[in-house]
Scaffold this active site. Sequence first.
Site, mmCIF file in Angstrom:
data_model
loop_
_atom_site.group_PDB
_atom_site.id
_atom_site.type_symbol
_atom_site.label_atom_id
_atom_site.label_comp_id
_atom_site.label_asym_id
_atom_site.label_seq_id
_atom_site.Cartn_x
_atom_site.Cartn_y
_atom_site.Cartn_z
ATOM 1 C CD GLU A 104 7.652 -10.605 7.622
ATOM 2 O OE1 GLU A 104 8.093 -10.323 8.832
ATOM 3 O OE2 GLU A 104 7.476 -9.744 6.980
ATOM 4 C CD GLU B 177 13.522 -8.468 3.736
ATOM 5 O OE1 GLU B 177 12.388 -9.317 3.896
ATOM 6 O OE2 GLU B 177 13.367 -7.105 3.446
HETATM 7 O O1 KIV Z 1 6.209 -8.453 1.209
HETATM 8 C C1 KIV Z 1 7.197 -8.843 0.485
HETATM 9 O O2 KIV Z 1 7.321 -8.290 -0.610
HETATM 10 C C2 KIV Z 1 8.318 -9.757 0.914
HETATM 11 C C3 KIV Z 1 9.357 -9.961 -0.121
HETATM 12 C C4 KIV Z 1 10.251 -8.752 0.024
HETATM 13 C C5 KIV Z 1 10.180 -11.046 0.320
HETATM 14 O O3 KIV Z 1 8.157 -10.096 1.898
#
Ligand code: KIV
Length: 293
Positions: free
Chosen positions: A117, A188
């Site tokens: 991220e 997201e």
């Molecule tokens: O951790 C996860 O499942 C994610 C998705 C929702 C994209 O990052």
Amino acid sequence: MQRKVKVPDLQRMKEAGTKITALTAYDFPFGRIVDDAGVDVILVGDTLGMVVQGLDTTLPVTLDEIIYHCRMVARARKRSLLVGDMPFGTYQVSVEDAVRNASRLMKDGACEAVKLEGGVRMADTIAAISSVDIPVMGHVGLTPQSVHRMGGHKVQGRKRGNAPGGRNRVIEDARAVEDAGAFAVVLEGIPPDLAADITEELSIPTIGIGAGRECDGQILVLHDVLGLFDDFTPKFAKRYAELGQAAREAVATYVGEVRAESFPDEAHSYMLRAEGGSAREGTGAKRRRAAAG
Ligand code: KIV
């Protein structure tokens, strides 16, 4: 089986206008179901902290836990591309740490790519991991590992301008992820028109979750899709089944049958066999028939 999905296939799909399908999975049985259904990308996401471990956030999830779940999914999947999520704290401390931990996801978790991220602030990290040939999927917009900074799981990019969480910040983050060498980026929790602009501008594929239908692909959390997770359902998480309810009913039926002594019946019992090979009733069945008159 259709051909195995590989990292460069996602780029080809974007260029051909073929939508990319992605879902999370965390274990062997669901990994097999998702792979069999023809999903292109399986993400072993740190959402496992919430939907499998019952935590309030994804923050406590460890690298060893992600690796453990990746191995289960890796054994199940034949076709899908397997991406492992880098948990909070495993790539933010130093670039060296990030490369070491991404390598562990590939070596020990049998992943084919990693996801992390962050945008502008993670550009050097994405570049370093990519430079050792570990494909990186970025993730910008609503980044759940920043839950405390954002003050909750808050939609990003709703306001115009450069303020934190504003539209320009999301665009800059997405550009930074592409420039750093990521092969794809998750968008997201952002408005659909912003996701559409980013998808148009970037040459790498965008995979949306709560970001409208203009992205190059879509990802959802499997437990939301199957109706297995009831604690909190975000607006974007469409439930395609109610397996939680079906499971509750199945278990309640089992409990009822055990209490009523109707399970196990003969069909689910190992009966004695006579010399000639024909089945003989066990004493329990004889007793029950005698009691029934
Ligand atoms: O951790 C996860 O499942 C994610 C998705 C929702 C994209 O990052």
